[in-house]
Design a protein around this motif. Sequence first.
Motif, PDB file in Angstrom:
ATOM      1  N   TYR A  60       7.937 -21.714 -40.539  1.00 53.56           N
ATOM      2  CA  TYR A  60       8.804 -22.532 -39.698  1.00 53.56           C
ATOM      3  C   TYR A  60       7.923 -23.282 -38.707  1.00 53.56           C
ATOM      4  N   PHE A  61       7.778 -24.565 -38.943  1.00 52.51           N
ATOM      5  CA  PHE A  61       7.004 -25.421 -38.039  1.00 52.51           C
ATOM      6  C   PHE A  61       7.953 -25.872 -36.929  1.00 52.51           C
ATOM      7  N   TYR A  62       7.854 -25.239 -35.791  1.00 56.02           N
ATOM      8  CA  TYR A  62       8.795 -25.464 -34.697  1.00 56.02           C
ATOM      9  C   TYR A  62       8.809 -26.908 -34.198  1.00 56.02           C
ATOM     10  N   ASP A  63       7.693 -27.599 -34.352  1.00 58.96           N
ATOM     11  CA  ASP A  63       7.618 -28.955 -33.814  1.00 58.96           C
ATOM     12  C   ASP A  63       8.178 -30.030 -34.751  1.00 58.96           C
ATOM     13  N   ILE A  64       8.352 -29.733 -36.006  1.00 58.57           N
ATOM     14  CA  ILE A  64       8.802 -30.759 -36.959  1.00 58.57           C
ATOM     15  C   ILE A  64      10.206 -31.281 -36.642  1.00 58.57           C
ATOM     16  N   LYS A 109      10.345  -7.369 -39.559  1.00 58.53           N
ATOM     17  CA  LYS A 109       9.499  -7.859 -38.469  1.00 58.53           C
ATOM     18  C   LYS A 109      10.289  -8.824 -37.599  1.00 58.53           C
ATOM     19  N   ASP A 110       9.975  -8.834 -36.327  1.00 56.49           N
ATOM     20  CA  ASP A 110      10.633  -9.730 -35.385  1.00 56.49           C
ATOM     21  C   ASP A 110       9.921 -11.083 -35.428  1.00 56.49           C
ATOM     22  N   ASN A 111      10.445 -11.970 -36.277  1.00 54.88           N
ATOM     23  CA  ASN A 111       9.844 -13.290 -36.414  1.00 54.88           C
ATOM     24  C   ASN A 111      10.915 -14.301 -36.813  1.00 54.88           C
ATOM     25  N   ARG A 146      13.405 -13.352 -39.721  1.00 55.49           N
ATOM     26  CA  ARG A 146      14.508 -12.455 -39.385  1.00 55.49           C
ATOM     27  C   ARG A 146      15.613 -13.198 -38.652  1.00 55.49           C
ATOM     28  N   ILE A 147      15.230 -14.091 -37.762  1.00 57.20           N
ATOM     29  CA  ILE A 147      16.233 -14.849 -37.007  1.00 57.20           C
ATOM     30  C   ILE A 147      17.086 -15.692 -37.940  1.00 57.20           C
ATOM     31  N   PHE A 148      16.452 -16.410 -38.867  1.00 54.17           N
ATOM     32  CA  PHE A 148      17.217 -17.241 -39.791  1.00 54.17           C
ATOM     33  C   PHE A 148      17.999 -16.409 -40.803  1.00 54.17           C
ATOM     34  N   ALA A 149      17.443 -15.291 -41.259  1.00 57.19           N
ATOM     35  CA  ALA A 149      18.167 -14.416 -42.180  1.00 57.19           C
ATOM     36  C   ALA A 149      19.424 -13.868 -41.509  1.00 57.19           C
ATOM     37  N   TYR A 150      19.310 -13.520 -40.235  1.00 55.65           N
ATOM     38  CA  TYR A 150      20.488 -13.064 -39.489  1.00 55.65           C
ATOM     39  C   TYR A 150      21.538 -14.172 -39.448  1.00 55.65           C
TER      40      TYR A 150
END
Length: 134
Positions: free
Chosen positions: A36-40, A62-64, A67-71
């Motif tokens: 995940y390129f946060y700046d794009i 893992k907390d990354n 996991r956030i997007f899977a949630y």
Amino acid sequence: MSLNLPAIGIPSNKPLAIKLNEVYKPGDQVINYFRYFYDIPLYTQQTVALVENWDDPHIGDKDNWRRIFAYGMENQGGLEKTLIKPQVMFDAWHGKQRMFVFVRKSHRGFIEENVGKTVQIAENAQFVLISNQE
């Protein structure tokens, strides 16, 4: 008071995003491949699809960003076009829709093993922007 902080050595993807903005047309798809390129999204102002093995049973270990997007995928519908599996991207590669993919240089070979030729749009030290069309 000013702070002098050391550079942390992470290359910016802004030059790649600027190059994308020069060639992007409505209807094109922008994809981040296994990262995940946060700046794009910030620099392109486009919705960015994420390619990942979303059915990996260990995705939440893992907390990354994964996991956030899977949630989000589990708890919010309508993300099928945004959170996609590699094979979905590979299957669409030779379609009519133009795709732009931000990917680590080390992963480009694997993509080409699955789809054939890619067109390089831009690169920096670690990442490359490729497309399925000229």
